[in-house]
Design an enzyme around this catalytic site. Structure first.
Site, PDB file in Angstrom:
ATOM      1  CB  CYS A 131      -0.939   0.000   1.198  1.00 54.31           C
ATOM      2  SG  CYS A 131      -2.092  -1.397   1.214  1.00 54.31           S
ATOM      3  CG  HIS A 270      -2.811   3.548   3.240  1.00 51.69           C
ATOM      4  ND1 HIS A 270      -3.394   2.990   2.121  1.00 51.69           N
ATOM      5  CD2 HIS A 270      -2.599   2.519   4.105  1.00 51.69           C
ATOM      6  CE1 HIS A 270      -3.530   1.690   2.302  1.00 51.69           C
ATOM      7  NE2 HIS A 270      -3.066   1.381   3.492  1.00 51.69           N
ATOM      8  CG  ASN A 300      -6.716  -0.901   2.137  1.00 55.33           C
ATOM      9  OD1 ASN A 300      -6.101  -0.462   1.174  1.00 55.33           O
ATOM     10  ND2 ASN A 300      -6.113  -1.295   3.244  1.00 55.33           N
TER      11      ASN A 300
END
Length: 344
Positions: A131, A270, A300
């Site tokens: 990520c 994020h 996500n």
């Protein structure tokens, strides 16, 4: 298993790199299939209330089975290139940040560049920070633009987590969504724009991993049967790392840029968990509205998350010339980083 081996890296670039650059176009691709919490509850031992309260996620996207990460990248790239007024043939580099590449070999960036017709471009894949790969890719792009032969870069951040999460796992099964985001970066005459500073760090941990498929545990009937090709995640370890490291790295990057944190207009964070975003902005002491949210409707989306938030600000017209902003993410490893930039 967590190994306490931390290797922080902080770098100050003063008023920016010698060659300023600008984001001249952004784009996203969201697969049309929407999976709501209510749909997941039918097959997982969880509830809509649990998912929403623990993650802030209401729905996420799923890529069609016959498509791959490169397809999302191409779809996100086209509107970004159009917004920037850049033909694919003018691109000097195509960078793809993803941990869900089309296949282990060959390069996903090469597949994308060929599909776009960016035949003169260098192709680069940034993968194993998961990520945080998008943040690392942005840092690489900023430095590539210091080369006089490179003037225009297409950066893509995309992940198709539905291909690496166990559909029967009530933890990973609710968190992740599929998406791609694109930014076009070009040199500019606007002095002081581009990268002002950055702060990176790492701490070796296996709390987020895909154990099988590499040289240590090659793919076999046994690894497939055991589910070792699926993403394994310790949620508590992720929470502890993210709520500590994201604020630390943001504060470090902003301090090294010489910008008071209350003068940072946007925090593109994020999109791991809405509660992590709330904890991070609270730790920074900045208004919550300065950190755009996409996780509620996208889940996500891995490395794409930071750039879906950035695209939202660009699309809404809220990212203005002269604005100072932060990109910040954390990924498996753990690896984390924050970039402080100024918009041209």
């Amino acid at each position: 298993m967590t190994v306490a081996l931390e290797q922080p890296l902080v770098h100050q670039t003063g008023a920016g790199l010698s060659v300023p650059f600008a984001i001249t176009g952004t784009g996203i691709h969201l697969p049309p299939t929407v999976v709501t919490n209510q749909e997941l509850v039918r097959s997982l031992d969880t509830s809509d209330e649990w998912i929403t309260s623990r993650t802030g996620i209401r729905e996420r996207r799923r890529l069609a089975p016959h498509l791959a990460t490169s397809d999302m990248c191409v779809a996100a790239a086209r509107p970004a290139l159009e917004a920037a007024g850049v033909e694919p043939g003018r691109l000097d580099a195509v960078i793809v940040a993803t941990y869900t590449w089309d296949q282990p070999l060959l390069s996903t960036a090469l597949i994308v560049k060929d599909a776009l017709g960016a035949h003169r471009a260098l192709s680069l894949d940034v993968t194993t920070a998961a990520c945080a790969s998008g943040v690392q890719a942005m840092l690489i792009a900023a430095h590539l633009l210091q080369n006089p032969s490179i003037t225009t870069i297409l950066l893509l951040a995309a992940d198709c987590a539905s291909r690496v999460t166990d559909p029967t796992d009530r933890t990973t099964g609710v968190f992740f969504g599929d998406a791609a985001a694109a930014v076009v970066l070009t040199r500019t005459d606007s002095r002081g724009s581009g990268l002002l500073s950055y702060s990176l760090g790492s701490q070796l941990s296996y709390d987020v991993q895909i154990p099988a498929g590499g040289s240590r545990m090659p793919a076999s009937t046994a690894t497939v049967t055991a589910g070792d090709h699926y993403l394994a995640m310790d949620g508590r370890a992720v929470w502890n790392a993210a709520t500590t490291r994201l604020p630390e790295s943001i504060i470090s990057a902003v301090e090294h840029a010489g910008v008071p944190i209350d003068q940072v207009r946007h925090f593109f964070l994020h999109q791991a968990n809405l509660n992590i975003l709330n904890e991070t902005t609270a730790a920074l002491g900045v208004p919550r509205e300065r950190a755009p949210v996409t996780i509620d409707r996208l889940g996500n989306t891995g490395s794409a998350g930071v750039f879906t938030a950035l695209h939202t600000a660009v699309a809404e017209g809220s990212l203005l010339p002269g604005d100072t902003y932060v990109l910040s993410g954390i990924g498996a490893g753990f690896q984390w980083g924050s970039l402080c930039l100024r918009h041209a």
